[in-house]
Design a protein around this motif. Structure first.
Motif, PDB file in Angstrom:
ATOM      1  N   ARG A 159       0.818  -1.211   0.000  1.00  0.00           N
ATOM      2  CA  ARG A 159       0.000   0.000   0.000  1.00  0.00           C
ATOM      3  C   ARG A 159       0.853   1.264   0.000  1.00  0.00           C
ATOM      4  O   ARG A 159       0.494   2.290   0.584  1.00  0.00           O
ATOM      5  CB  ARG A 159      -0.967  -0.009   1.203  1.00  0.00           C
ATOM      6  CG  ARG A 159      -1.846  -1.241   1.246  1.00  0.00           C
ATOM      7  CD  ARG A 159      -2.756  -1.254   2.450  1.00  0.00           C
ATOM      8  NE  ARG A 159      -3.824  -0.271   2.306  1.00  0.00           N
ATOM      9  CZ  ARG A 159      -4.731  -0.028   3.251  1.00  0.00           C
ATOM     10  NH1 ARG A 159      -4.674  -0.706   4.401  1.00  0.00           N
ATOM     11  NH2 ARG A 159      -5.671   0.852   3.072  1.00  0.00           N
ATOM     12  N   LEU A 209     -11.890  -5.743   8.581  1.00  0.00           N
ATOM     13  CA  LEU A 209     -11.184  -5.768   7.301  1.00  0.00           C
ATOM     14  C   LEU A 209     -11.484  -4.484   6.551  1.00  0.00           C
ATOM     15  O   LEU A 209     -12.651  -4.117   6.372  1.00  0.00           O
ATOM     16  CB  LEU A 209     -11.593  -6.975   6.471  1.00  0.00           C
ATOM     17  CG  LEU A 209     -10.868  -7.099   5.118  1.00  0.00           C
ATOM     18  CD1 LEU A 209     -10.522  -8.550   4.828  1.00  0.00           C
ATOM     19  CD2 LEU A 209     -11.701  -6.529   3.976  1.00  0.00           C
ATOM     20  N   GLN A 210     -10.433  -3.810   6.124  1.00  0.00           N
ATOM     21  CA  GLN A 210     -10.563  -2.560   5.383  1.00  0.00           C
ATOM     22  C   GLN A 210     -10.094  -2.799   3.948  1.00  0.00           C
ATOM     23  O   GLN A 210      -8.994  -3.305   3.712  1.00  0.00           O
ATOM     24  CB  GLN A 210      -9.709  -1.464   6.017  1.00  0.00           C
ATOM     25  CG  GLN A 210      -9.968  -0.067   5.490  1.00  0.00           C
ATOM     26  CD  GLN A 210     -11.243   0.542   6.065  1.00  0.00           C
ATOM     27  OE1 GLN A 210     -11.612   0.226   7.203  1.00  0.00           O
ATOM     28  NE2 GLN A 210     -11.904   1.398   5.300  1.00  0.00           N
ATOM     29  N   SER A 211     -10.947  -2.466   2.995  1.00  0.00           N
ATOM     30  CA  SER A 211     -10.593  -2.566   1.578  1.00  0.00           C
ATOM     31  C   SER A 211     -11.057  -1.293   0.892  1.00  0.00           C
ATOM     32  O   SER A 211     -12.250  -1.104   0.630  1.00  0.00           O
ATOM     33  CB  SER A 211     -11.249  -3.798   0.938  1.00  0.00           C
ATOM     34  OG  SER A 211     -10.883  -3.902  -0.428  1.00  0.00           O
ATOM     35  N   SER A 270     -15.451  -1.392   4.688  1.00  0.00           N
ATOM     36  CA  SER A 270     -14.942  -2.194   5.798  1.00  0.00           C
ATOM     37  C   SER A 270     -15.994  -3.200   6.236  1.00  0.00           C
ATOM     38  O   SER A 270     -17.203  -2.993   6.063  1.00  0.00           O
ATOM     39  CB  SER A 270     -14.540  -1.304   6.981  1.00  0.00           C
ATOM     40  OG  SER A 270     -15.672  -0.636   7.517  1.00  0.00           O
ATOM     41  N   PHE A 283     -12.716 -12.824   0.997  1.00  0.00           N
ATOM     42  CA  PHE A 283     -12.092 -11.576   0.548  1.00  0.00           C
ATOM     43  C   PHE A 283     -10.715 -11.879  -0.039  1.00  0.00           C
ATOM     44  O   PHE A 283      -9.920 -12.596   0.562  1.00  0.00           O
ATOM     45  CB  PHE A 283     -11.942 -10.593   1.717  1.00  0.00           C
ATOM     46  CG  PHE A 283     -13.253 -10.213   2.356  1.00  0.00           C
ATOM     47  CD1 PHE A 283     -13.949  -9.104   1.924  1.00  0.00           C
ATOM     48  CD2 PHE A 283     -13.780 -10.982   3.394  1.00  0.00           C
ATOM     49  CE1 PHE A 283     -15.162  -8.748   2.512  1.00  0.00           C
ATOM     50  CE2 PHE A 283     -14.991 -10.637   3.979  1.00  0.00           C
ATOM     51  CZ  PHE A 283     -15.682  -9.524   3.540  1.00  0.00           C
ATOM     52  N   GLY A 304      -8.649  -9.307  -1.072  1.00  0.00           N
ATOM     53  CA  GLY A 304      -7.765  -8.174  -0.826  1.00  0.00           C
ATOM     54  C   GLY A 304      -8.226  -7.377   0.371  1.00  0.00           C
ATOM     55  O   GLY A 304      -9.351  -7.513   0.846  1.00  0.00           O
ATOM     56  N   GLY A 305      -7.340  -6.539   0.878  1.00  0.00           N
ATOM     57  CA  GLY A 305      -7.670  -5.719   2.030  1.00  0.00           C
ATOM     58  C   GLY A 305      -6.657  -5.906   3.141  1.00  0.00           C
ATOM     59  O   GLY A 305      -5.651  -6.619   2.996  1.00  0.00           O
ATOM     60  N   GLU A 306      -6.954  -5.301   4.279  1.00  0.00           N
ATOM     61  CA  GLU A 306      -6.053  -5.394   5.433  1.00  0.00           C
ATOM     62  C   GLU A 306      -6.886  -5.554   6.688  1.00  0.00           C
ATOM     63  O   GLU A 306      -7.904  -4.867   6.870  1.00  0.00           O
ATOM     64  CB  GLU A 306      -5.179  -4.157   5.528  1.00  0.00           C
ATOM     65  CG  GLU A 306      -4.068  -4.278   6.547  1.00  0.00           C
ATOM     66  CD  GLU A 306      -2.908  -3.364   6.241  1.00  0.00           C
ATOM     67  OE1 GLU A 306      -2.083  -3.160   7.155  1.00  0.00           O
ATOM     68  OE2 GLU A 306      -2.807  -2.848   5.124  1.00  0.00           O
TER      69      GLU A 306
END
Length: 333
Positions: free
Chosen positions: A132, A291-293, A297, A322, A324-326
């Motif tokens: 990121r 999870l944030q994408s 979220s 999911f 992707g994301g964090e």
């Protein structure tokens, strides 16, 4: 690609750094004799070390030393510690004193048509990158900054879950040294004792539907100074604090010995072959996370990963996957 024949300022300092790497005291006269220069020229070189985060100790009448010494990377030493399977797969190994980014340099090499099974290491990165767009702190002579180029056919679909499999390879390399508390955080991080120890960054080049190349970057904290650590904006772990005494060349060889055979067989095996191992090391298994994408979220309980490496969350609306994301325990990323 950067001309390896043109010496950077750090490459010019390499001879004196090799003399000081043992951490012992060296007089200006002995350094000058070894380098074939005057004591004044030696002092001029030594004054430049602080710029690269190296602490030089000077004692009048005795000389100079680097109190903590340096564990410098060596192509010969890395090759000597490689497993035979990895040695057969490795095409080229480059070790640089200083580059902007090993990933960027290897991507340039791939564009020129010669990046498969090539490994690049750097003693220092001036512009190392994490996920990121984050900066990856990479001071001289510490940590591991490693990039591997590999060519795949079958497009990006054949690479699903690869970043997680790379994490497994790094964890298995650390297991060779009995490093305690190693875990994996979806999708790209290696944790140790509840903090981030290493990160993985994958970058693609070529036809994403057919033949493409991947650059796998691995950055691992190892021997960071207190001053450098102040630049890190998240909880972090350092291998030398957890398991001191592991040599950088031995560690690099262990990572490559796990990573190269995995890459060679990944198109046939896929992430399914590594899913169970990854799951046993899952840092957040069974925990409530956010999870944030992008701007979206979700909240849910981590329920593992599927055979393609997608994160599974048990949410109020059922189980969701999911790609992707964090994720974060605190709702902050």
């Amino acid at each position: 690609m950067q001309d390896v024949a043109v010496k950077t300022p750090l490459e010019q300092l390499r001879p004196v750094l090799e003399l000081l790497a043992d951490g012992e005291m060296h007089s200006g006269e002995s350094l000058g004799n070894a380098l074939g220069v005057s004591r004044a020229a030696v002092w001029k070189q030594l004054q430049k070390l602080e710029h690269y985060g190296l602490t030089l100790e000077s004692v009048k009448g005795r000389g100079y030393r680097l109190p903590d010494g340096l564990d410098l990377l060596s192509e010969r030493a890395v090759n000597a510690h490689l497993d035979s399977s990895a040695r057969r797969l490795l095409r080229e190994l480059f070790i640089f004193d200083e580059v902007s980014s090993t990933n960027s340099l290897l991507l340039e090499r791939i564009e020129e048509g010669g990046g498969h099974a090539v490994v690049m290491l750097a003693e220092r990165q001036s512009a190392g990158r994490g996920r990121r767009g984050r900066n990856w702190v990479s001071p001289y002579g510490t940590s591991i900054s490693l990039s591997v180029g590999w060519e795949f056919s079958g497009g990006v679909q054949s690479l699903e879950g690869l970043s997680l499999a790379v994490g497994v390879a790094v964890a298995q390399a650390l297991a060779r040294f009995s490093v305690p508390g190693v875990r994996l955080k979806w999708p790209n991080d290696v944790w140790c004792q509840g903090r981030k120890l290493a990160g993985v960054l994958l970058e693609l080049k070529g036809d994403l539907t057919d033949r493409c190349s991947v650059v796998i970057g691995v950055g691992l904290n190892n021997g960071l100074s207190a001053k450098v650590a102040e630049e890190i904006d998240q909880p972090w772990a350092d291998l030398q604090q957890v398991r001191p005494g592991i040599g950088r060349n031995e560690l690099t060889a262990a990572i490559l010995s796990e990573l190269l055979p995995m890459l060679a067989t990944y198109p046939e095996k896929g992430f399914a072959a590594y899913r169970d191992t990854w799951s046993t090391l899952d840092q957040f298994a069974g925990q409530q996370v956010q999870l944030q994408s992008g701007s979206l979220s979700w909240r849910g309980v981590v329920a593992g990963v599927d055979e393609k490496g997608a994160l599974l969350l048990d949410t109020d609306d059922g189980k969701k996957s999911f790609h992707g994301g964090e994720i974060s325990l605190r709702g902050q990323v």
